[in-house]
Design an enzyme around this catalytic site. Structure first.
Site, PDB file in Angstrom:
ATOM      1  N   HIS A  73       0.814  -1.295  -0.053  1.00  0.00           N
ATOM      2  CA  HIS A  73      -0.370  -0.092   0.281  1.00  0.00           C
ATOM      3  C   HIS A  73       0.570   1.016  -0.140  1.00  0.00           C
ATOM      4  CE1 HIS A  73       0.582   0.785   4.227  1.00  0.00           C
ATOM      5  NE2 HIS A  73       0.757  -0.373   4.414  1.00  0.00           N
ATOM      6  N   ASP A  75      -0.653   4.922   1.066  1.00  0.00           N
ATOM      7  CA  ASP A  75      -0.840   5.508   2.125  1.00  0.00           C
ATOM      8  C   ASP A  75      -0.633   5.293   2.991  1.00  0.00           C
ATOM      9  OD1 ASP A  75      -2.792   2.680   1.711  1.00  0.00           O
ATOM     10  OD2 ASP A  75      -4.237   3.615   3.566  1.00  0.00           O
ATOM     11  N   ASP A 106       6.089   1.775   6.720  1.00  0.00           N
ATOM     12  CA  ASP A 106       5.102   1.741   6.512  1.00  0.00           C
ATOM     13  C   ASP A 106       4.278   2.563   5.441  1.00  0.00           C
ATOM     14  OD1 ASP A 106       2.749  -0.380   7.055  1.00  0.00           O
ATOM     15  OD2 ASP A 106       2.654   0.707   8.857  1.00  0.00           O
ATOM     16  N   GLU A 140      -5.365   0.376   2.440  1.00  0.00           N
ATOM     17  CA  GLU A 140      -5.179  -0.255   4.041  1.00  0.00           C
ATOM     18  C   GLU A 140      -5.175   0.626   5.297  1.00  0.00           C
ATOM     19  OE1 GLU A 140      -2.539  -2.627   6.295  1.00  0.00           O
ATOM     20  OE2 GLU A 140      -2.154  -0.904   5.800  1.00  0.00           O
ATOM     21  N   GLU A 141      -4.774   1.806   5.402  1.00  0.00           N
ATOM     22  CA  GLU A 141      -4.923   2.244   6.755  1.00  0.00           C
ATOM     23  C   GLU A 141      -5.961   3.005   6.975  1.00  0.00           C
ATOM     24  OE1 GLU A 141      -2.357   1.784   8.316  1.00  0.00           O
ATOM     25  OE2 GLU A 141       0.045   1.933   6.830  1.00  0.00           O
ATOM     26  N   GLU A 169       5.179  -5.742   3.690  1.00  0.00           N
ATOM     27  CA  GLU A 169       4.526  -5.106   5.184  1.00  0.00           C
ATOM     28  C   GLU A 169       6.022  -5.181   6.607  1.00  0.00           C
ATOM     29  OE1 GLU A 169       2.740  -3.242   6.485  1.00  0.00           O
ATOM     30  OE2 GLU A 169       0.373  -3.718   5.585  1.00  0.00           O
ATOM     31  N   HIS A 366       4.624   4.024  11.781  1.00  0.00           N
ATOM     32  CA  HIS A 366       3.485   5.608  12.815  1.00  0.00           C
ATOM     33  C   HIS A 366       3.471   6.568  13.366  1.00  0.00           C
ATOM     34  CE1 HIS A 366      -0.383   2.624  11.177  1.00  0.00           C
ATOM     35  NE2 HIS A 366       0.690   2.317  10.387  1.00  0.00           N
TER      36      HIS A 366
END
Length: 397
Positions: A73, A75, A106, A140-141, A169, A366
């Site tokens: 992903h 995003d 990520d 995805e997030e 990931e 994150h």
């Protein structure tokens, strides 16, 4: 710039502010990397009422099998307090051997490395004897409704079939080479509402406090443990995630109390058997008068969250062996095969082909100042390049 450079690839992707649901230019940047390598690229927009439209990308090189998919992903989560970052979150600056930016770990870093690995493989050995595809979502997030699950459906309806998938990931806890994810626990969420009778806190006999009933219910959900774990999975674990009575007054007994919960479960359970066990526990707790002497059984209802995630375990020896040997030969570490952690989009892919996950070290994902060691980008690219060669060599076995 050439696509063989993972650092340049990642800097390009990070400079695209693709906070869910915004595409932010990230898929366009990826398309610009893949098209010159010979990939046929499709951009797929997915929609569903009540959710934002999402841009996705599917790219394929080759027309024959065996067919290896890389999934991920572009995003990213919000940056939080931008002033707290030591480097701007979308500048992709390098300092003291680390590349800073939202999505560095990520998981734009994993995408950047796999693009570089494919480009290097083509440069050295030509196109693989088979096909490679990229299945990349921008959701995805977020709610993950208009992302991987719909992109898989779209591709499958066009006749796409895959023999294996690698998801990029960040799987490594401490060092690159620590861990390959070969499965994931399931995830089930729900919301319990206990109904009481509102009244004055000084006159409890005229009311029925739902908080007492809720205490019984939540305790029953968490104790005793659901299981002790299995050979491949850690113990199932339930957490109460919210509790609310909607009552700002300290002298009023509320009319109802609600609590949300989430359980991550192993292969001792299915969604159906787990729901039955949770209801059994709640019904037993509702009739327990210990906290509510002289009262009728607790009145409650439960609403299950949509789209639970099912537990899965990949046992494809060729896929796992190709990746494990690539990790060990490049990093010098023998990776642990694990099913720990949260859910990922691998939960959707497992319905189409065997899937494993391996990417960067996830310590800063994150977080403010998300970053990746530049050396790790080169190492991961080398691992991916080795994996590609070994998987295609072993795929027909």
């Amino acid at each position: 710039m050439t696509a063989t450079d993972p650092v340049a690839n990642l800097q390009t992707l990070i400079r695209c502010p693709s906070v869910t649901p915004a595409e932010g230019g990230a898929l366009s940047a990826l398309e610009a990397m893949l098209a010159p390598l010979g990939f046929t690229v499709d951009r797929v927009k997915a929609s569903e009422e009540g959710t934002p439209d999402i841009e996705n990308l599917y790219a394929r090189l080759g027309t024959d099998g065996p067919h290896l998919m890389f999934a991920g992903h572009t995003d990213v989560v919000p940056v939080g307090d931008e002033a707290a970052w030591t480097h701007p979150p979308f500048a992709a600056e390098i300092s003291k051997g680390e590349l800073f930016g939202r999505g560095a770990v990520d998981m734009k870093g994993g995408i950047a490395c796999f693009v570089a690995a494919v480009a290097r493989h083509i440069e050295k050995s030509g196109q693989p004897k088979g096909s490679i595809s990229f299945l990349i979502t921008g959701d995805e997030e977020g709610p993950a409704i208009n992302g991987t699950i719909k992109l898989l459906q779209w591709a499958a309806e066009r006749g796409e079939r895959w023999d294996a998938c690698l998801v990029g990931e960040p799987t490594n806890p401490d060092r690159l080479g620590d861990m390959i994810k070969i499965g994931r626990r399931g995830s089930l969420s729900g919301k319990i509402t206990v109904h009481g009778v509102q009244g004055h806190a000084a006159y409890p006999h005229l009311a029925d406090n739902p908080v007492r009933g809720m205490l019984q219910m939540t305790h029953a959900l968490m104790d005793p443990p659901f299981d002790g774990g299995t050979d491949d999975f850690q113990p199932s674990n339930l957490e109460v995630t919210t509790v609310d009575v909607g009552n700002p007054a300290t002298n009023v007994i509320p009319a109802k109390a609600s609590a949300s919960f989430n359980i991550r479960f192993n292969d001792s359970w299915t969604v159906e058997t787990l729901r039955a066990e949770i209801l059994r526990r709640l019904d037993a707790a509702a009739g327990n008068g210990e906290l509510r002497p002289g009262r009728d059984p607790v009145k409650y209802d439960i609403v299950w969250a949509d789209r639970p995630s099912h537990v899965f375990l990949t046992r494809n020896n060729a896929l796992i062996a190709s990746l494990s040997s690539a990790v060990e030969s490049v990093s010098g570490q023998s990776p642990k095969l694990s099913t720990t952690g949260g859910t990922s989009d691998a939960r959707f892919i497992k319905d189409y082909c065997p899937v494993v996950e391996f990417g960067l070290v996830g310590q800063t994902m994150h977080m403010v100042d998300e970053r990746v060691a530049v050396a790790d980008l080169e190492t991961l690219t080398a691992i991916y390049e080795t994996f590609i060669a070994r998987w295609f060599a072993n795929a027909g076995l």
